[in-house]
Design a protein around this motif. Structure first.
Motif, PDB file in Angstrom:
ATOM      1  N   ASP A 186       0.901  -1.204  -0.066  1.00 52.88           N
ATOM      2  CA  ASP A 186      -0.204  -0.097   0.096  1.00 52.88           C
ATOM      3  C   ASP A 186       1.030   1.293   0.073  1.00 52.88           C
ATOM      4  OD1 ASP A 186      -2.318  -1.497   0.032  1.00 52.88           O
ATOM      5  OD2 ASP A 186      -2.940  -1.063   2.030  1.00 52.88           O
ATOM      6  N   ALA A 187       1.862   1.314   0.737  1.00 52.04           N
ATOM      7  CA  ALA A 187       2.882   2.326   0.883  1.00 52.04           C
ATOM      8  C   ALA A 187       3.483   2.679  -0.466  1.00 52.04           C
ATOM      9  CB  ALA A 187       3.743   2.155   2.089  1.00 52.04           C
ATOM     10  N   VAL A 188       4.135   1.312  -1.011  1.00 49.34           N
ATOM     11  CA  VAL A 188       4.627   1.625  -2.432  1.00 49.34           C
ATOM     12  C   VAL A 188       3.631   2.097  -3.379  1.00 49.34           C
ATOM     13  CG1 VAL A 188       5.664   0.026  -4.299  1.00 49.34           C
ATOM     14  CG2 VAL A 188       6.417  -0.212  -1.997  1.00 49.34           C
ATOM     15  N   GLU A 189       2.261   1.461  -3.554  1.00 50.63           N
ATOM     16  CA  GLU A 189       1.548   2.028  -4.290  1.00 50.63           C
ATOM     17  C   GLU A 189       0.973   3.456  -4.419  1.00 50.63           C
ATOM     18  OE1 GLU A 189      -3.188   0.762  -6.011  1.00 50.63           O
ATOM     19  OE2 GLU A 189      -2.177  -0.158  -4.415  1.00 50.63           O
ATOM     20  N   THR A 190       0.896   4.063  -3.118  1.00 47.29           N
ATOM     21  CA  THR A 190       0.428   5.187  -2.794  1.00 47.29           C
ATOM     22  C   THR A 190       1.591   6.472  -3.332  1.00 47.29           C
ATOM     23  OG1 THR A 190      -0.737   4.662  -0.890  1.00 47.29           O
ATOM     24  CG2 THR A 190      -0.228   7.104  -1.032  1.00 47.29           C
ATOM     25  N   GLU A 191       2.935   6.146  -3.010  1.00 46.71           N
ATOM     26  CA  GLU A 191       4.018   6.860  -3.542  1.00 46.71           C
ATOM     27  C   GLU A 191       4.173   6.730  -4.933  1.00 46.71           C
ATOM     28  OE1 GLU A 191       8.440   7.399  -2.022  1.00 46.71           O
ATOM     29  OE2 GLU A 191       7.967   5.602  -3.177  1.00 46.71           O
ATOM     30  N   ALA A 192       4.050   5.524  -5.772  1.00 45.41           N
ATOM     31  CA  ALA A 192       4.072   5.467  -6.961  1.00 45.41           C
ATOM     32  C   ALA A 192       3.151   6.175  -7.677  1.00 45.41           C
ATOM     33  CB  ALA A 192       3.982   4.031  -7.253  1.00 45.41           C
ATOM     34  N   ALA A 193       1.775   6.254  -7.267  1.00 49.71           N
ATOM     35  CA  ALA A 193       0.962   7.037  -7.865  1.00 49.71           C
ATOM     36  C   ALA A 193       1.306   8.512  -8.079  1.00 49.71           C
ATOM     37  CB  ALA A 193      -0.391   6.876  -7.353  1.00 49.71           C
ATOM     38  N   ALA A 194       1.850   8.924  -6.557  1.00 51.78           N
ATOM     39  CA  ALA A 194       2.179  10.568  -6.674  1.00 51.78           C
ATOM     40  C   ALA A 194       3.471  10.743  -7.523  1.00 51.78           C
ATOM     41  CB  ALA A 194       2.562  10.844  -5.160  1.00 51.78           C
ATOM     42  N   LEU A 195       4.501   9.678  -7.553  1.00 55.61           N
ATOM     43  CA  LEU A 195       5.568  10.052  -8.399  1.00 55.61           C
ATOM     44  C   LEU A 195       5.185  10.116 -10.007  1.00 55.61           C
ATOM     45  CD1 LEU A 195       8.000   7.894  -6.688  1.00 55.61           C
ATOM     46  CD2 LEU A 195       8.115  10.425  -6.834  1.00 55.61           C
ATOM     47  N   ALA A 196       4.197   9.538 -10.385  1.00 53.27           N
ATOM     48  CA  ALA A 196       3.605   9.144 -11.637  1.00 53.27           C
ATOM     49  C   ALA A 196       3.081  10.539 -12.160  1.00 53.27           C
ATOM     50  CB  ALA A 196       2.455   8.333 -11.729  1.00 53.27           C
ATOM     51  N   VAL A 197       2.758  11.673 -11.195  1.00 51.19           N
ATOM     52  CA  VAL A 197       2.065  12.721 -11.875  1.00 51.19           C
ATOM     53  C   VAL A 197       3.143  13.652 -12.352  1.00 51.19           C
ATOM     54  CG1 VAL A 197       1.143  15.002 -10.997  1.00 51.19           C
ATOM     55  CG2 VAL A 197       0.406  12.694 -10.063  1.00 51.19           C
ATOM     56  N   LYS A 198       3.057  14.224 -13.569  1.00 56.99           N
ATOM     57  CA  LYS A 198       3.937  15.091 -14.248  1.00 56.99           C
ATOM     58  C   LYS A 198       4.306  16.197 -13.487  1.00 56.99           C
ATOM     59  CE  LYS A 198       4.806  17.290 -18.705  1.00 56.99           C
ATOM     60  NZ  LYS A 198       4.219  17.473 -20.131  1.00 56.99           N
ATOM     61  N   GLY A 199       5.631  16.442 -13.471  1.00 55.54           N
ATOM     62  CA  GLY A 199       6.052  17.567 -12.756  1.00 55.54           C
ATOM     63  C   GLY A 199       6.651  17.095 -11.115  1.00 55.54           C
ATOM     64  N   VAL A 200       6.294  16.157 -10.513  1.00 52.46           N
ATOM     65  CA  VAL A 200       6.665  15.552  -9.451  1.00 52.46           C
ATOM     66  C   VAL A 200       8.096  15.004  -9.660  1.00 52.46           C
ATOM     67  CG1 VAL A 200       6.543  13.852  -7.587  1.00 52.46           C
ATOM     68  CG2 VAL A 200       4.403  15.127  -8.728  1.00 52.46           C
ATOM     69  N   THR A 201       8.953  15.423  -8.864  1.00 50.21           N
ATOM     70  CA  THR A 201      10.368  15.062  -9.098  1.00 50.21           C
ATOM     71  C   THR A 201      11.014  14.291  -7.968  1.00 50.21           C
ATOM     72  OG1 THR A 201      11.022  17.340  -8.145  1.00 50.21           O
ATOM     73  CG2 THR A 201      10.938  17.181 -10.387  1.00 50.21           C
ATOM     74  N   ASN A 202      10.522  14.112  -6.874  1.00 50.52           N
ATOM     75  CA  ASN A 202      10.865  13.358  -5.654  1.00 50.52           C
ATOM     76  C   ASN A 202      10.054  13.203  -4.562  1.00 50.52           C
ATOM     77  OD1 ASN A 202      12.974  12.111  -4.252  1.00 50.52           O
ATOM     78  ND2 ASN A 202      14.275  13.634  -4.169  1.00 50.52           N
ATOM     79  N   SER A 203      10.239  12.507  -3.709  1.00 53.68           N
ATOM     80  CA  SER A 203       9.362  11.797  -2.752  1.00 53.68           C
ATOM     81  C   SER A 203       9.815  12.089  -1.164  1.00 53.68           C
ATOM     82  CB  SER A 203       9.149  10.241  -2.684  1.00 53.68           C
ATOM     83  OG  SER A 203       8.263   9.837  -1.729  1.00 53.68           O
ATOM     84  N   SER A 204       9.064  12.621  -0.329  1.00 57.32           N
ATOM     85  CA  SER A 204       9.574  12.569   1.171  1.00 57.32           C
ATOM     86  C   SER A 204       9.175  11.276   1.597  1.00 57.32           C
ATOM     87  CB  SER A 204       8.798  13.784   1.686  1.00 57.32           C
ATOM     88  OG  SER A 204       9.166  15.031   0.981  1.00 57.32           O
ATOM     89  N   GLY A 205       8.404  10.496   0.892  1.00 54.45           N
ATOM     90  CA  GLY A 205       8.046   9.113   1.554  1.00 54.45           C
ATOM     91  C   GLY A 205       6.553   8.895   1.508  1.00 54.45           C
ATOM     92  N   GLY A 206       6.308   7.535   1.448  1.00 53.66           N
ATOM     93  CA  GLY A 206       4.871   7.118   1.579  1.00 53.66           C
ATOM     94  C   GLY A 206       4.775   6.024   2.758  1.00 53.66           C
ATOM     95  N   SER A 207       3.616   6.097   3.448  1.00 53.57           N
ATOM     96  CA  SER A 207       3.438   5.084   4.558  1.00 53.57           C
ATOM     97  C   SER A 207       2.078   4.557   4.592  1.00 53.57           C
ATOM     98  CB  SER A 207       3.464   5.952   5.899  1.00 53.57           C
ATOM     99  OG  SER A 207       2.714   6.909   6.103  1.00 53.57           O
ATOM    100  N   ALA A 208       1.817   3.482   5.360  1.00 54.32           N
ATOM    101  CA  ALA A 208       0.689   2.757   5.639  1.00 54.32           C
ATOM    102  C   ALA A 208       0.753   2.129   6.929  1.00 54.32           C
ATOM    103  CB  ALA A 208       0.510   1.664   4.579  1.00 54.32           C
ATOM    104  N   SER A 209      -0.170   2.198   7.787  1.00 52.17           N
ATOM    105  CA  SER A 209      -0.319   1.793   9.118  1.00 52.17           C
ATOM    106  C   SER A 209      -1.531   1.189   9.387  1.00 52.17           C
ATOM    107  CB  SER A 209      -0.033   3.172   9.872  1.00 52.17           C
ATOM    108  OG  SER A 209      -1.181   4.005   9.866  1.00 52.17           O
ATOM    109  N   ALA A 210      -1.620   0.346  10.367  1.00 53.71           N
ATOM    110  CA  ALA A 210      -2.754  -0.034  11.095  1.00 53.71           C
ATOM    111  C   ALA A 210      -2.533  -0.162  12.586  1.00 53.71           C
ATOM    112  CB  ALA A 210      -3.169  -1.536  10.394  1.00 53.71           C
ATOM    113  N   GLY A 211      -3.679   0.075  13.376  1.00 52.86           N
ATOM    114  CA  GLY A 211      -3.456  -0.069  14.801  1.00 52.86           C
ATOM    115  C   GLY A 211      -4.846  -0.362  15.586  1.00 52.86           C
ATOM    116  N   GLU A 212      -4.638  -0.528  16.824  1.00 49.87           N
ATOM    117  CA  GLU A 212      -5.877  -0.734  17.557  1.00 49.87           C
ATOM    118  C   GLU A 212      -5.655  -0.232  19.172  1.00 49.87           C
ATOM    119  OE1 GLU A 212      -6.556  -5.057  19.258  1.00 49.87           O
ATOM    120  OE2 GLU A 212      -5.870  -5.323  16.962  1.00 49.87           O
ATOM    121  N   ALA A 213      -6.523   0.001  19.731  1.00 43.61           N
ATOM    122  CA  ALA A 213      -6.484   0.479  21.142  1.00 43.61           C
ATOM    123  C   ALA A 213      -7.822  -0.034  22.038  1.00 43.61           C
ATOM    124  CB  ALA A 213      -6.128   1.764  21.466  1.00 43.61           C
ATOM    125  N   GLY A 214      -7.456  -0.364  23.062  1.00 47.27           N
ATOM    126  CA  GLY A 214      -8.433  -0.894  24.098  1.00 47.27           C
ATOM    127  C   GLY A 214      -8.483   0.123  25.229  1.00 47.27           C
TER     128      GLY A 214
END
Length: 445
Positions: free
Chosen positions: A129-157
């Motif tokens: 998911d993190a790779v796909e998110t970043e790749a879609a952003a980098l595919a936009v014409k004019g985008v030259t670099n990435s500061s990073g993509g991320s994906a997360s999951a968590g829970e709390a009781g």
């Protein structure tokens, strides 16, 4: 109740019992267990992984009118923790306001708010998911670099037990995807981001959509101009509008009223905003980011219209803050470690009738604000002055990017003239539609 919640409940109950044996007149205990996993990538490669778990207890004891609180890991000895808390309370100063909530205010019915999604997301899926998110952003014409993509999951009781018979538990989950990218090169670089965060995995925005939006946002910011100082109609993007609602939330917090640190302290029952503005706080929104079955003191909470057609109707109140103001709690106690403050749940400026596009057309000329920064907000006076960037509006259309300007006004005046659009996204615990403020000062060249 599942085994997860029962374990937390047993720990909190044992701690309250230990406090009573140690000499406390009353006590409450909170047990919290959290778990999270996250993967970050940069330029298609995994840059970091994180997996964390915590299991914590907090105990609040009352000896007469004196109070003390302690916190520890779940493995701590309950008797030792209770004895330490009671000893601290005995040498603390009197507190005329603190104490357990009145028993008749405690929650007795627990609605099903659908706050927990048991979906297990593997590290491999988070990475994809993190790779796909970043790749879609980098595919936009004019985008030259990435500061990073991320994906997360968590829970709390979360479990709360009090010495006067209340016990309650609920469990929540959270999933997220985000990316930040850079457009342009050298001194002409611009950065922007996009993210999605939800209680249920299936509700997340698609990774490709998040990435595309981040890339397009960054590219639109290229070649910004400075603007001359003057009065403008300011139209705040929802991302910025949420921060403005956050300022209102702080200004109508009972703690701020008690300390006379808000410009709205004498305005209860008066018009503080445009009649088009209605602000609702709803702790029972299904799958809501700020939803809860009861507040941090076990008090039953119901939806409140904080501002109705511009008129201030309520403060956010916990038990102690309510008593200090001569009022009753309205179920907005928020547990923060060993303390109980007051705060919102799912707070929203309700949508208006005009679309953002029509709002921009109606403005003719103005400033569409997409980002603010700096700490120039004074809730005592209402003065508002923040660095800003966005887009200049000409002939009812956004035209070119604007940066290195300051947008200023007074929150009291801003609320009285503010107009909401119809694009409210309730996915956020503090949610606002696009907002237009007819006359603000833009400080530029």
């Amino acid at each position: 109740m599942d085994d997860h919640s029962q374990t937390l409940l047993d720990r909190a109950s044992a701690l309250v019992d230990a406090a009573k044996r140690a000499g406390a007149d009353a006590a409450d205990a909170v047990s919290v267990r959290s778990r999270s996993r996250a993967v970050t990538v940069r330029n298609g490669k995994v840059e970091g992984t994180d997996s964390s778990e915590s299991d914590d207890l907090s105990l609040r004891v009352f000896v007469g009118r004196r109070v003390a609180s302690v916190s520890a890991a779940a493995t701590a000895d309950a008797n030792q923790l209770a004895e330490r808390a009671v000893a601290m309370a005995k040498v603390s100063p009197d507190d005329p306001y603190n104490g357990l909530a009145d028993p008749d205010r405690l929650a007795r019915q627990m609605p099903d708010l659908d706050l927990f999604d048991a979906t297990e997301i593997s590290p491999e899926r988070l990475t994809d998911d993190a790779v796909e998110t970043e790749a879609a952003a980098l595919a936009v014409k004019g985008v030259t670099n990435s500061s990073g993509g991320s994906a997360s999951a968590g829970e709390a009781g979360f479990v709360l037990v009090t010495s006067d018979g209340f016990s309650g538990a609920y469990r929540g989950s959270r999933f997220g995807r985000s990316v930040s990218v850079i457009a342009g090169e050298g001194t002409a670089m611009e950065r922007d981001y996009e993210f999605s965060s939800r209680t249920h995995f299936s509700d997340l925005d698609p990774a490709a959509e998040i990435g595309r939006k981040a890339g397009e946002r960054a590219v639109r910011r290229l070649n910004p101009r400075k603007m001359p100082t003057g009065k403008v109609t300011a139209i705040f993007d929802p991302r910025v509008a949420r921060s403005i609602l956050g300022h209102l939330s702080g200004a109508i917090n009972g703690a701020s009223v008690a300390r006379k640190s808000t410009f709205l302290r004498d305005k209860m029952g008066e018009a503080i905003a445009n009649p088009a503005i209605t602000v609702v706080d709803d702790p029972h929104r299904p799958r809501g980011a700020g939803s809860r079955l009861f507040d941090g003191e076990g008090v039953a909470a119901s939806p409140l219209t904080m501002v109705e057609n511009g008129v201030l109707k309520h403060w956010f109140l916990s038990t102690a803050i309510g008593r200090e103001l001569g009022l009753e709690t309205n179920g907005r106690g928020v547990r923060g470690g060993t303390t109980v403050n007051a705060g919102s749940t799912n707070l929203s400026i309700e949508p208006g009738t005009v679309s953002p596009e029509q709002m921009i057309r109606d403005a003719g000329t103005g400033f569409y604000v997409t980002e603010v920064f700096g700490q120039g907000v004074n809730l005592i006076t209402g003065e508002y002055s923040r660095g800003a960037s966005g887009f200049w509006i000409e002939n009812g259309e956004p035209t070119f990017a604007v940066s290195e300007v300051t947008i200023a006004g007074n929150l009291a005046d801003m609320f009285l003239t503010m107009v909401p659009a119809n694009d409210l996204d309730r996915a956020f615990s503090t949610a606002a539609p696009t907002l237009a403020v007819p006359s603000m000062t833009l400080a530029g060249t």
